[in-house]
Design a protein around this motif. Structure first.
Motif, PDB file in Angstrom:
ATOM      1  N   GLU A  46     -20.340  -7.290   1.530  1.00  0.00           N
ATOM      2  CA  GLU A  46     -19.551  -8.454   1.150  1.00  0.00           C
ATOM      3  C   GLU A  46     -18.656  -8.896   2.309  1.00  0.00           C
ATOM      4  O   GLU A  46     -18.563  -8.240   3.332  1.00  0.00           O
ATOM      5  CB  GLU A  46     -18.705  -8.157  -0.099  1.00  0.00           C
ATOM      6  CG  GLU A  46     -17.589  -7.145   0.091  1.00  0.00           C
ATOM      7  CD  GLU A  46     -18.088  -5.699   0.131  1.00  0.00           C
ATOM      8  OE1 GLU A  46     -17.395  -4.881   0.758  1.00  0.00           O
ATOM      9  OE2 GLU A  46     -19.147  -5.393  -0.427  1.00  0.00           O
ATOM     10  N   ARG A  47     -17.997 -10.019   2.114  1.00  0.00           N
ATOM     11  CA  ARG A  47     -17.055 -10.557   3.098  1.00  0.00           C
ATOM     12  C   ARG A  47     -15.945  -9.533   3.349  1.00  0.00           C
ATOM     13  O   ARG A  47     -15.552  -8.804   2.448  1.00  0.00           O
ATOM     14  CB  ARG A  47     -16.463 -11.836   2.528  1.00  0.00           C
ATOM     15  CG  ARG A  47     -15.647 -12.616   3.482  1.00  0.00           C
ATOM     16  CD  ARG A  47     -15.072 -13.838   2.837  1.00  0.00           C
ATOM     17  NE  ARG A  47     -16.013 -14.516   1.978  1.00  0.00           N
ATOM     18  CZ  ARG A  47     -15.883 -15.757   1.560  1.00  0.00           C
ATOM     19  NH1 ARG A  47     -14.841 -16.457   1.909  1.00  0.00           N
ATOM     20  NH2 ARG A  47     -16.772 -16.303   0.770  1.00  0.00           N
ATOM     21  N   HIS A  48     -15.440  -9.467   4.594  1.00  0.00           N
ATOM     22  CA  HIS A  48     -14.429  -8.467   4.957  1.00  0.00           C
ATOM     23  C   HIS A  48     -13.308  -9.156   5.738  1.00  0.00           C
ATOM     24  O   HIS A  48     -13.561 -10.059   6.532  1.00  0.00           O
ATOM     25  CB  HIS A  48     -15.081  -7.397   5.837  1.00  0.00           C
ATOM     26  CG  HIS A  48     -14.259  -6.166   5.990  1.00  0.00           C
ATOM     27  ND1 HIS A  48     -14.344  -5.097   5.149  1.00  0.00           N
ATOM     28  CD2 HIS A  48     -13.312  -5.843   6.907  1.00  0.00           C
ATOM     29  CE1 HIS A  48     -13.504  -4.156   5.535  1.00  0.00           C
ATOM     30  NE2 HIS A  48     -12.861  -4.590   6.597  1.00  0.00           N
ATOM     31  N   PHE A  49     -12.072  -8.702   5.519  1.00  0.00           N
ATOM     32  CA  PHE A  49     -10.917  -9.261   6.213  1.00  0.00           C
ATOM     33  C   PHE A  49     -10.108  -8.147   6.861  1.00  0.00           C
ATOM     34  O   PHE A  49      -9.902  -7.095   6.261  1.00  0.00           O
ATOM     35  CB  PHE A  49     -10.012 -10.030   5.241  1.00  0.00           C
ATOM     36  CG  PHE A  49     -10.717 -11.168   4.571  1.00  0.00           C
ATOM     37  CD1 PHE A  49     -10.937 -12.358   5.236  1.00  0.00           C
ATOM     38  CD2 PHE A  49     -11.182 -11.036   3.274  1.00  0.00           C
ATOM     39  CE1 PHE A  49     -11.594 -13.402   4.627  1.00  0.00           C
ATOM     40  CE2 PHE A  49     -11.838 -12.074   2.648  1.00  0.00           C
ATOM     41  CZ  PHE A  49     -12.050 -13.262   3.328  1.00  0.00           C
ATOM     42  N   VAL A  50      -9.657  -8.404   8.089  1.00  0.00           N
ATOM     43  CA  VAL A  50      -8.831  -7.455   8.831  1.00  0.00           C
ATOM     44  C   VAL A  50      -7.616  -8.223   9.346  1.00  0.00           C
ATOM     45  O   VAL A  50      -7.739  -9.360   9.805  1.00  0.00           O
ATOM     46  CB  VAL A  50      -9.603  -6.844  10.024  1.00  0.00           C
ATOM     47  CG1 VAL A  50      -8.724  -5.899  10.815  1.00  0.00           C
ATOM     48  CG2 VAL A  50     -10.865  -6.147   9.556  1.00  0.00           C
ATOM     49  N   LYS A  51      -6.447  -7.582   9.266  1.00  0.00           N
ATOM     50  CA  LYS A  51      -5.227  -8.218   9.750  1.00  0.00           C
ATOM     51  C   LYS A  51      -4.618  -7.378  10.854  1.00  0.00           C
ATOM     52  O   LYS A  51      -4.471  -6.164  10.714  1.00  0.00           O
ATOM     53  CB  LYS A  51      -4.243  -8.392   8.602  1.00  0.00           C
ATOM     54  CG  LYS A  51      -2.966  -9.101   9.015  1.00  0.00           C
ATOM     55  CD  LYS A  51      -2.109  -9.578   7.860  1.00  0.00           C
ATOM     56  CE  LYS A  51      -1.733  -8.524   6.895  1.00  0.00           C
ATOM     57  NZ  LYS A  51      -0.676  -8.952   5.960  1.00  0.00           N
ATOM     58  N   LEU A  52      -4.286  -8.025  11.962  1.00  0.00           N
ATOM     59  CA  LEU A  52      -3.500  -7.389  13.020  1.00  0.00           C
ATOM     60  C   LEU A  52      -2.044  -7.620  12.656  1.00  0.00           C
ATOM     61  O   LEU A  52      -1.578  -8.753  12.606  1.00  0.00           O
ATOM     62  CB  LEU A  52      -3.814  -7.993  14.391  1.00  0.00           C
ATOM     63  CG  LEU A  52      -2.934  -7.530  15.547  1.00  0.00           C
ATOM     64  CD1 LEU A  52      -2.949  -6.022  15.699  1.00  0.00           C
ATOM     65  CD2 LEU A  52      -3.351  -8.201  16.832  1.00  0.00           C
ATOM     66  N   TYR A  90      -0.771  -2.709  14.674  1.00  0.00           N
ATOM     67  CA  TYR A  90      -1.873  -1.975  14.069  1.00  0.00           C
ATOM     68  C   TYR A  90      -2.784  -2.919  13.270  1.00  0.00           C
ATOM     69  O   TYR A  90      -2.353  -3.986  12.815  1.00  0.00           O
ATOM     70  CB  TYR A  90      -1.375  -0.835  13.165  1.00  0.00           C
ATOM     71  CG  TYR A  90      -0.481  -1.246  12.032  1.00  0.00           C
ATOM     72  CD1 TYR A  90      -1.020  -1.566  10.781  1.00  0.00           C
ATOM     73  CD2 TYR A  90       0.892  -1.328  12.199  1.00  0.00           C
ATOM     74  CE1 TYR A  90      -0.201  -1.958   9.733  1.00  0.00           C
ATOM     75  CE2 TYR A  90       1.707  -1.713  11.164  1.00  0.00           C
ATOM     76  CZ  TYR A  90       1.157  -2.028   9.932  1.00  0.00           C
ATOM     77  OH  TYR A  90       1.979  -2.418   8.907  1.00  0.00           O
ATOM     78  N   PHE A  91      -4.050  -2.492  13.156  1.00  0.00           N
ATOM     79  CA  PHE A  91      -5.017  -3.228  12.329  1.00  0.00           C
ATOM     80  C   PHE A  91      -4.971  -2.649  10.923  1.00  0.00           C
ATOM     81  O   PHE A  91      -4.759  -1.463  10.725  1.00  0.00           O
ATOM     82  CB  PHE A  91      -6.433  -3.070  12.881  1.00  0.00           C
ATOM     83  CG  PHE A  91      -6.683  -3.878  14.116  1.00  0.00           C
ATOM     84  CD1 PHE A  91      -6.786  -5.259  14.050  1.00  0.00           C
ATOM     85  CD2 PHE A  91      -6.848  -3.259  15.347  1.00  0.00           C
ATOM     86  CE1 PHE A  91      -7.031  -6.008  15.180  1.00  0.00           C
ATOM     87  CE2 PHE A  91      -7.084  -4.006  16.479  1.00  0.00           C
ATOM     88  CZ  PHE A  91      -7.181  -5.375  16.407  1.00  0.00           C
ATOM     89  N   GLN A  92      -5.213  -3.525   9.944  1.00  0.00           N
ATOM     90  CA  GLN A  92      -5.182  -3.110   8.548  1.00  0.00           C
ATOM     91  C   GLN A  92      -6.264  -3.899   7.806  1.00  0.00           C
ATOM     92  O   GLN A  92      -6.397  -5.109   7.994  1.00  0.00           O
ATOM     93  CB  GLN A  92      -3.794  -3.437   7.997  1.00  0.00           C
ATOM     94  CG  GLN A  92      -3.650  -3.441   6.528  1.00  0.00           C
ATOM     95  CD  GLN A  92      -2.264  -3.921   6.106  1.00  0.00           C
ATOM     96  OE1 GLN A  92      -1.524  -4.506   6.873  1.00  0.00           O
ATOM     97  NE2 GLN A  92      -1.925  -3.665   4.868  1.00  0.00           N
ATOM     98  N   ASP A  93      -7.061  -3.177   6.985  1.00  0.00           N
ATOM     99  CA  ASP A  93      -7.977  -3.904   6.105  1.00  0.00           C
ATOM    100  C   ASP A  93      -7.148  -4.759   5.176  1.00  0.00           C
ATOM    101  O   ASP A  93      -6.123  -4.326   4.667  1.00  0.00           O
ATOM    102  CB  ASP A  93      -8.839  -2.931   5.299  1.00  0.00           C
ATOM    103  CG  ASP A  93     -10.039  -2.435   6.080  1.00  0.00           C
ATOM    104  OD1 ASP A  93     -10.355  -3.026   7.115  1.00  0.00           O
ATOM    105  OD2 ASP A  93     -10.655  -1.449   5.639  1.00  0.00           O
ATOM    106  N   TRP A  94      -7.602  -5.977   4.965  1.00  0.00           N
ATOM    107  CA  TRP A  94      -6.809  -6.930   4.205  1.00  0.00           C
ATOM    108  C   TRP A  94      -7.701  -7.554   3.153  1.00  0.00           C
ATOM    109  O   TRP A  94      -8.671  -8.223   3.463  1.00  0.00           O
ATOM    110  CB  TRP A  94      -6.263  -7.961   5.161  1.00  0.00           C
ATOM    111  CG  TRP A  94      -5.213  -8.845   4.621  1.00  0.00           C
ATOM    112  CD1 TRP A  94      -4.192  -8.511   3.803  1.00  0.00           C
ATOM    113  CD2 TRP A  94      -5.054 -10.230   4.918  1.00  0.00           C
ATOM    114  NE1 TRP A  94      -3.409  -9.590   3.563  1.00  0.00           N
ATOM    115  CE2 TRP A  94      -3.916 -10.669   4.235  1.00  0.00           C
ATOM    116  CE3 TRP A  94      -5.756 -11.144   5.690  1.00  0.00           C
ATOM    117  CZ2 TRP A  94      -3.460 -11.982   4.294  1.00  0.00           C
ATOM    118  CZ3 TRP A  94      -5.311 -12.441   5.745  1.00  0.00           C
ATOM    119  CH2 TRP A  94      -4.168 -12.846   5.049  1.00  0.00           C
ATOM    120  N   ARG A  95      -7.395  -7.340   1.937  1.00  0.00           N
ATOM    121  CA  ARG A  95      -8.243  -7.852   0.846  1.00  0.00           C
ATOM    122  C   ARG A  95      -7.515  -8.871   0.035  1.00  0.00           C
ATOM    123  O   ARG A  95      -6.409  -8.886  -0.176  1.00  0.00           O
ATOM    124  CB  ARG A  95      -8.685  -6.704  -0.043  1.00  0.00           C
ATOM    125  CG  ARG A  95      -9.230  -5.592   0.796  1.00  0.00           C
ATOM    126  CD  ARG A  95     -10.584  -5.178   0.377  1.00  0.00           C
ATOM    127  NE  ARG A  95     -10.981  -4.118   1.297  1.00  0.00           N
ATOM    128  CZ  ARG A  95     -12.160  -4.072   1.809  1.00  0.00           C
ATOM    129  NH1 ARG A  95     -13.036  -4.978   1.548  1.00  0.00           N
ATOM    130  NH2 ARG A  95     -12.495  -3.096   2.600  1.00  0.00           N
TER     131      ARG A  95
END
Length: 165
Positions: free
Chosen positions: A140-146, A160-165
């Protein structure tokens, strides 16, 4: 006398016609921008199917100790985006805005994300930070936030990078 009347009529109606043309031009510009927006959305949907999309975003928590100047983003060692920040953009980030750095098509599996962020600290000194993170892309679609977060104890911010849903 007749010529004077014609000239007076032209002088009266010319500004009215000009205002109407300005309104028509503004309407036309608005229509063109709307069509361009819809075409971009269609293109994004065709070139980047939702199940292959990875969106990478940036947020700045307060920004008291750091002001971003530029960012270079790499995925699996390949540069995928870069950006130079204007004072208006920095101000928006400080007020809580979240910036989309890129939206790309990625295969499923594990990926390495790198960011080189440059900017200034509170005293005007240069900060250059290298951030590395990993994420697992599923079907599925994926989002990452710096995330750039002020650290009141250390003063320099944390990146830091963080998975973002």
């Amino acid at each position: 006398m007749r010529r004077v009347a014609i000239v007076l009529l032209l002088l009266v109606f010319a500004p009215l016609h000009s205002a109407e043309l300005d309104k028509d031009l503004a309407d036309f510009k608005r229509d063109v921008l709307e069509v361009n927006k819809r075409l971009r959305q269609l293109e994004e949907g065709l070139l980047l199917p939702a199940n292959s999309q990875v969106g990478i975003y940036l947020s700045l928590d307060e920004g008291t100790f750091f002001e971003p100047a530029s960012i270079v983003l790499k995925l699996d060692g390949v540069e995928i985006a870069s950006h130079l920040y204007s004072p208006k953009e920095v101000n928006a980030l400080r007020k809580g805005a979240v910036q989309r750095l890129t939206l790309i098509s990625v295969t499923d599996g594990r990926h390495v994300l790198e960011a080189e962020v440059t900017g200034q600290d509170k005293s005007g000194g240069e900060i250059r930070e290298q951030v590395v993170g990993q994420f697992e892309k599923g079907p599925e679609r994926h989002f990452v936030k710096l995330q750039i977060v002020d650290d009141g104890d250390r003063q320099p911010p944390r990146f830091y990078f963080q998975d973002w849903r």
